[in-house]
Design an enzyme around this catalytic site. Structure first.
Site, PDB file in Angstrom:
ATOM      1  N   ASN A   9       5.064  45.913 -39.371  1.00 13.10           N
ATOM      2  CA  ASN A   9       5.532  46.469 -40.690  1.00 13.10           C
ATOM      3  C   ASN A   9       4.925  48.007 -40.254  1.00 13.10           C
ATOM      4  O   ASN A   9       3.869  48.351 -40.295  1.00 13.10           O
ATOM      5  CB  ASN A   9       4.539  45.848 -41.731  1.00 13.10           C
ATOM      6  CG  ASN A   9       4.613  46.759 -42.953  1.00 13.10           C
ATOM      7  OD1 ASN A   9       5.621  47.561 -42.969  1.00 13.10           O
ATOM      8  ND2 ASN A   9       3.939  46.628 -44.081  1.00 13.10           N
ATOM      9  N   LYS A  11       5.734  50.568 -41.980  1.00 11.60           N
ATOM     10  CA  LYS A  11       5.336  51.432 -43.241  1.00 11.60           C
ATOM     11  C   LYS A  11       5.959  52.592 -43.459  1.00 11.60           C
ATOM     12  O   LYS A  11       7.316  52.782 -42.713  1.00 11.60           O
ATOM     13  CB  LYS A  11       3.697  51.484 -43.466  1.00 11.60           C
ATOM     14  CG  LYS A  11       3.285  49.974 -43.231  1.00 11.60           C
ATOM     15  CD  LYS A  11       1.721  50.266 -43.787  1.00 11.60           C
ATOM     16  CE  LYS A  11       0.884  48.903 -43.564  1.00 11.60           C
ATOM     17  NZ  LYS A  11      -0.284  48.564 -43.869  1.00 11.60           N
ATOM     18  N   HIS A  99       4.323  43.455 -50.671  1.00 12.87           N
ATOM     19  CA  HIS A  99       3.347  43.774 -49.941  1.00 12.87           C
ATOM     20  C   HIS A  99       2.257  44.331 -50.834  1.00 12.87           C
ATOM     21  O   HIS A  99       2.557  44.940 -51.878  1.00 12.87           O
ATOM     22  CB  HIS A  99       3.898  45.042 -49.117  1.00 12.87           C
ATOM     23  CG  HIS A  99       2.857  45.419 -48.088  1.00 12.87           C
ATOM     24  ND1 HIS A  99       1.828  46.315 -48.233  1.00 12.87           N
ATOM     25  CD2 HIS A  99       2.325  44.969 -46.680  1.00 12.87           C
ATOM     26  CE1 HIS A  99       1.052  46.372 -47.490  1.00 12.87           C
ATOM     27  NE2 HIS A  99       1.249  45.560 -46.469  1.00 12.87           N
ATOM     28  N   GLU A 101       0.648  47.299 -50.926  1.00 11.45           N
ATOM     29  CA  GLU A 101       0.903  48.604 -51.171  1.00 11.45           C
ATOM     30  C   GLU A 101       1.861  48.668 -52.329  1.00 11.45           C
ATOM     31  O   GLU A 101       1.841  49.691 -53.208  1.00 11.45           O
ATOM     32  CB  GLU A 101       1.142  49.143 -50.014  1.00 11.45           C
ATOM     33  CG  GLU A 101      -0.134  49.471 -48.980  1.00 11.45           C
ATOM     34  CD  GLU A 101       0.283  49.768 -47.492  1.00 11.45           C
ATOM     35  OE1 GLU A 101       1.424  49.740 -47.167  1.00 11.45           O
ATOM     36  OE2 GLU A 101      -0.810  49.212 -46.752  1.00 11.45           O
ATOM     37  N   GLU A 171      -2.659  38.601 -46.659  1.00 17.24           N
ATOM     38  CA  GLU A 171      -3.132  39.682 -46.333  1.00 17.24           C
ATOM     39  C   GLU A 171      -4.267  40.286 -47.297  1.00 17.24           C
ATOM     40  O   GLU A 171      -3.990  40.521 -48.208  1.00 17.24           O
ATOM     41  CB  GLU A 171      -2.183  40.697 -46.193  1.00 17.24           C
ATOM     42  CG  GLU A 171      -1.027  40.305 -45.332  1.00 17.24           C
ATOM     43  CD  GLU A 171      -0.411  41.895 -44.956  1.00 17.24           C
ATOM     44  OE1 GLU A 171      -0.124  42.062 -43.688  1.00 17.24           O
ATOM     45  OE2 GLU A 171       0.376  42.484 -45.748  1.00 17.24           O
ATOM     46  N   GLY A 177      -5.402  47.820 -42.595  1.00 20.44           N
ATOM     47  CA  GLY A 177      -5.561  49.487 -42.454  1.00 20.44           C
ATOM     48  C   GLY A 177      -7.054  49.709 -42.310  1.00 20.44           C
ATOM     49  O   GLY A 177      -7.435  51.192 -42.290  1.00 20.44           O
ATOM     50  N   SER A 216      -5.305  44.277 -40.029  1.00 20.44           N
ATOM     51  CA  SER A 216      -6.043  44.681 -38.843  1.00 20.44           C
ATOM     52  C   SER A 216      -5.966  43.638 -37.753  1.00 20.44           C
ATOM     53  O   SER A 216      -6.867  43.713 -37.057  1.00 20.44           O
ATOM     54  CB  SER A 216      -7.576  45.167 -39.154  1.00 20.44           C
ATOM     55  OG  SER A 216      -7.645  46.162 -40.314  1.00 20.44           O
TER      56      SER A 216
END
Ligand code: PGA
Length: 254
Positions: A9, A11, A99, A101, A171, A177, A216
């Site tokens: 991904n 992003k 996701h 985010e 996730e 991240g 991560s």
């Protein structure tokens, strides 16, 4: 047997020129034996999908193309949105939906995610449904409740055969991240819990649905994660931007 899947991904990284280079570099580092063992997917930004599609087609690459999001309508007055039909035309095979985010920064709800997921399935692409708890929810002992409800609500009204064909990525938000990976035991337990949750409502689909871990993931921790029977692959953010490190994640057994 579920075939492992490793998806990158990207992003909001990589313009279309950088994307071409990244896809080519990745392809130089992988061979036919790798693709027969693992499905390899890259999800560049929308503006780079056409370029990625072209390299993949011209060079006959076995890398599959994914998108990071989409709207649920085929077309209409939705300024700034991209429809699943547009993605399908670009030979996109996978679409990430929900996701964290998107959920946290852009306010996507479980019912939005449900509509997107159905729209993606209707165009014969494979959704990669993301679920995961916040740090607060984990500390409050609400991880399973939260993740279970995301799974049930996002898949509401989807037929069992379709659920078997999709991909779910666990996730934990605190691991994205941050360099803080869930332990392989925790990640494995949560992926097993998601499979049971699928089984409760969609029966046999639980045998076929592929469940990934994300947060991560890097070349150093992938093999311990993949050693868990319940984990079928990984959704990789930061480490997927470097073709060397992404290739070594894909070849997790080496
Ligand atoms: P990360 O991102 O690997 O950089 O933690 C994972 C993701 O957001 O899918």
């Amino acid at each position: 047997m579920r075939k492992p899947l490793i998806a990158g991904n990207w992003k909001m990284h990589a313009n279309h020129l950088e994307t071409i280079q990244m896809v080519q570099k990745l392809s130089y580092r992988l061979d036919l034996a790798d693709y027969s063992r693992v499905d390899v997917v890259v999800c560049p930004p929308f503006t780079a999908l056409r370029s990625a599609q072209t390299v993949i087609e011209v060079d006959h690459l076995l890398i599959r193309l994914g998108a990071q999001n989409c709207h649920w309508e085929a077309e209409g007055a939705y300024t700034g949105e991209v429809s699943p039909d547009m993605l399908q035309k670009l030979s996109v095979s996978y679409v990430i939906v929900g996701h964290s985010e998107r959920r946290q920064l852009f306010g996507e709800s479980d019912s939005d995610v449900n509509r997107k997921l159905k729209a993606v399935l209707a165009r014969e692409m494979t959704p990669i449904l993301c679920v995961g708890e916040t740090e607060q929810e984990r500390e409050g002992g609400q991880t399973k409740e939260r993740v279970g409800s995301q799974v049930r609500l996002s898949l509401q009204g989807v037929a069992s055969e379709a659920v078997g064909g999709l991909v779910i990525a666990y996730e934990p938000i605190w691991a994205i991240g941050t360099g803080r990976t869930a332990s392989s035991d925790d990640a494995g337990d949560m992926c097993a819990f998601i499979r049971e949750t699928v089984g409760e409502q969609w029966g046999n689909a639980m045998e076929d649905v592929r469940i990934l871990y994300g947060g991560s993931v890097n070349p150093g921790n992938i093999s311990a994660l993949m050693a868990k029977r319940s984990i079928d692959g990984a959704l990789v953010g930061g480490a997927s931007l470097d073709p060397d490190s992404f290739a070594s994640i894909v070849r997790y057994w080496m």
